[in-house]
Write an enzyme that holds these catalytic residues in place. Structure first.
Site, PDB file in Angstrom:
ATOM      1  N   SER A  69       0.996  -0.906  -0.027  1.00  0.00           N
ATOM      2  CA  SER A  69       0.388  -0.099  -0.546  1.00  0.00           C
ATOM      3  C   SER A  69       1.119   1.289  -0.223  1.00  0.00           C
ATOM      4  CB  SER A  69      -1.080   0.043   0.935  1.00  0.00           C
ATOM      5  OG  SER A  69      -2.284   0.416   0.514  1.00  0.00           O
TER       6      SER A  69
ATOM      7  N   ASP B 281      -9.388  -4.453  -5.484  1.00  0.00           N
ATOM      8  CA  ASP B 281      -9.290  -2.672  -4.637  1.00  0.00           C
ATOM      9  C   ASP B 281      -8.900  -1.897  -5.632  1.00  0.00           C
ATOM     10  OD1 ASP B 281      -6.603  -1.155  -3.536  1.00  0.00           O
ATOM     11  OD2 ASP B 281      -4.739  -3.215  -4.263  1.00  0.00           O
TER      12      ASP B 281
ATOM     13  N   HIS C 149      -7.892  -4.621  -0.393  1.00  0.00           N
ATOM     14  CA  HIS C 149      -7.142  -3.909  -0.175  1.00  0.00           C
ATOM     15  C   HIS C 149      -6.801  -4.668   0.964  1.00  0.00           C
ATOM     16  CE1 HIS C 149      -3.686  -1.544  -0.441  1.00  0.00           C
ATOM     17  NE2 HIS C 149      -4.483  -0.699   0.477  1.00  0.00           N
TER      18      HIS C 149
END
Length: 394
Positions: free
Chosen positions: A180, A334, A364
């Site tokens: 991320s 995501d 995610h």
């Protein structure tokens, strides 16, 4: 009593706004995690209102979680690389040759998570791959705005590369890795180090559902997964603004694309455009988005959103061509999926070898849930095992 009713209504509304796609594995587990996060967020707002603590402090506490027990096959050590705190995970087994190493930058939207939140992932990578893992505790926003996190990760990486012999590491097998926001930092650090002749060259970069651009929040994945946990479309912009300016004013305008001039949009459409996304990723529904009216004042206010050290997807080809072998993990459900797909294409177009792994039932944050008590997701472990496999093959 009135306030209790308002709190319940807030929780119900936020829960109703979540979208759990039918393709997600173990939807019941994901619903439970979402419920816990919504309750946590609501409690944070209550504590902030009564001036007990900030809602961000509660979020950081929950995201860091309970520190796991030491892994029997890994020796852990706290250290500092200059001013940056790090945690080293060294496999206990004997090694007749210098080890590979992985510099890991944790995710958390640049504003939360920590060395503790990613400890289990670091233990697993070290134990399964035989690599020395160095987890970097960079400074968090909004207290420390951009480029603090990037500077800390770069500083720690440079320090480590200058002292590899001390740690028994093979200088030809050092990899940067992040998930991320950590994937964003890994990509930025990799680009900065690509042209350095005074340091050992990075062997690879591992980017796990990275966020790589802030130009277009209406790409297909942002539309399709706008309400899918654990990262909503609005939150992606929220985290970027907290990192860059320490507040989230102008969030709606940026969602609509008012911060990018027509000239700039034209300049970067060869790299950031829904037209580049393969058609199979548009079948779940995508409507071409017409940007709202350009606002020059906003363009100037958030101009740092266009810097490659924040948006690695905007780096010039001359930089991209020098990047090391890459591993990119994306998840179907995501909002950041298309950031990964666009970067994959840029790397491949510039002759950089790319291993791409797509979790078709992933969302995610799923890799972080590979070993999460009773709420583990097999897909997360599958993704992490592919990361380990990639490291072992370097």
């Amino acid at each position: 009593m009135h306030s209790c009713g308002a709190i319940i209504r807030t929780i119900q509304t936020e829960y109703a706004n979540c979208s759990i796609p039918p393709g997600v594995n173990n939807p019941g587990k994901l619903r439970l995690i979402v419920a816990v996060l919504i309750v946590t967020s609501t409690l944070g707002r209550i504590f902030e209102k009564i001036e007990l603590c900030s809602s961000l402090a509660i979020k950081r506490l929950v995201f860091s979680g309970r520190r796991p027990a030491p892994a029997p096959g890994v020796r852990q050590e706290e250290a500092r690389f200059g001013r940056v705190p790090v945690r080293l995970y060294r496999p206990r087994g004997p090694s007749t040759h210098p080890r590979p190493a992985v510099l890991l930058f944790h995710g958390g939207g640049w504003i939360c998570c920590s060395l503790d939140s990613h400890e289990r992932i670091c233990q697993y990578i070290a134990e399964e791959s035989g690599a020395l893992v160095v987890s970097v505790g960079y400074r968090l926003a909004p207290e420390h705005k951009y480029p603090a996190a990037y500077e800390d990760c770069l500083s720690a990486s440079q320090h480590f590369l200058q002292h590899l012999q001390h740690y028994g590491v093979d200088p030809a097998r050092v990899t940067v890795c992040g998930d991320s926001a950590g994937g964003n930092l890994a990509a930025a650090v990799s680009q900065t180090l690509a042209g350095r002749s005074d340091l050992p060259r990075l062997r690879a970069q591992i980017l796990i559902y990275p966020g790589l651009q802030a130009l277009d929040f209406n790409l297909p994945s942002y539309q399709q997964n706008r309400g899918v946990p654990l990262l909503f479309r609005e939150r992606a912009v929220y985290y970027s603004l907290q990192y860059v300016q320490g507040d989230t004013s102008n969030l709606e305008e940026i969602l609509e694309g008012c911060h990018i001039s027509p000239d700039m949009r034209l300049q970067y459409q060869k790299w950031v455009s829904p037209d580049i996304i393969p058609e199979e990723f548009k079948v779940r529904g995508y409507k071409p988005h017409k940007p709202s009216e350009f606002k020059p004042g906003l363009f100037e206010k958030v101009k740092r959103l266009r810097e490659p050290t924040l948006c690695p997807l905007l780096a010039e080809d001359t930089i991209i061509q020098q990047l090391p072998e890459s591993f990119i993990l994306t998840c179907e459900y995501d909002v950041l999926r298309d950031d990964g797909l666009l970067y994959k294409k840029r790397l491949e177009d510039n002759g950089v070898p790319v291993t791409w792994y797509h979790l078709e039932d992933g969302f995610h944050g799923i890799v972080n849930l590979f070993d999460y008590c009773g709420l583990s997701f097999p897909s997360g472990k599958r993704g992490l095992d592919r990361v380990v496999e990639f490291i072992k093959g370097l």
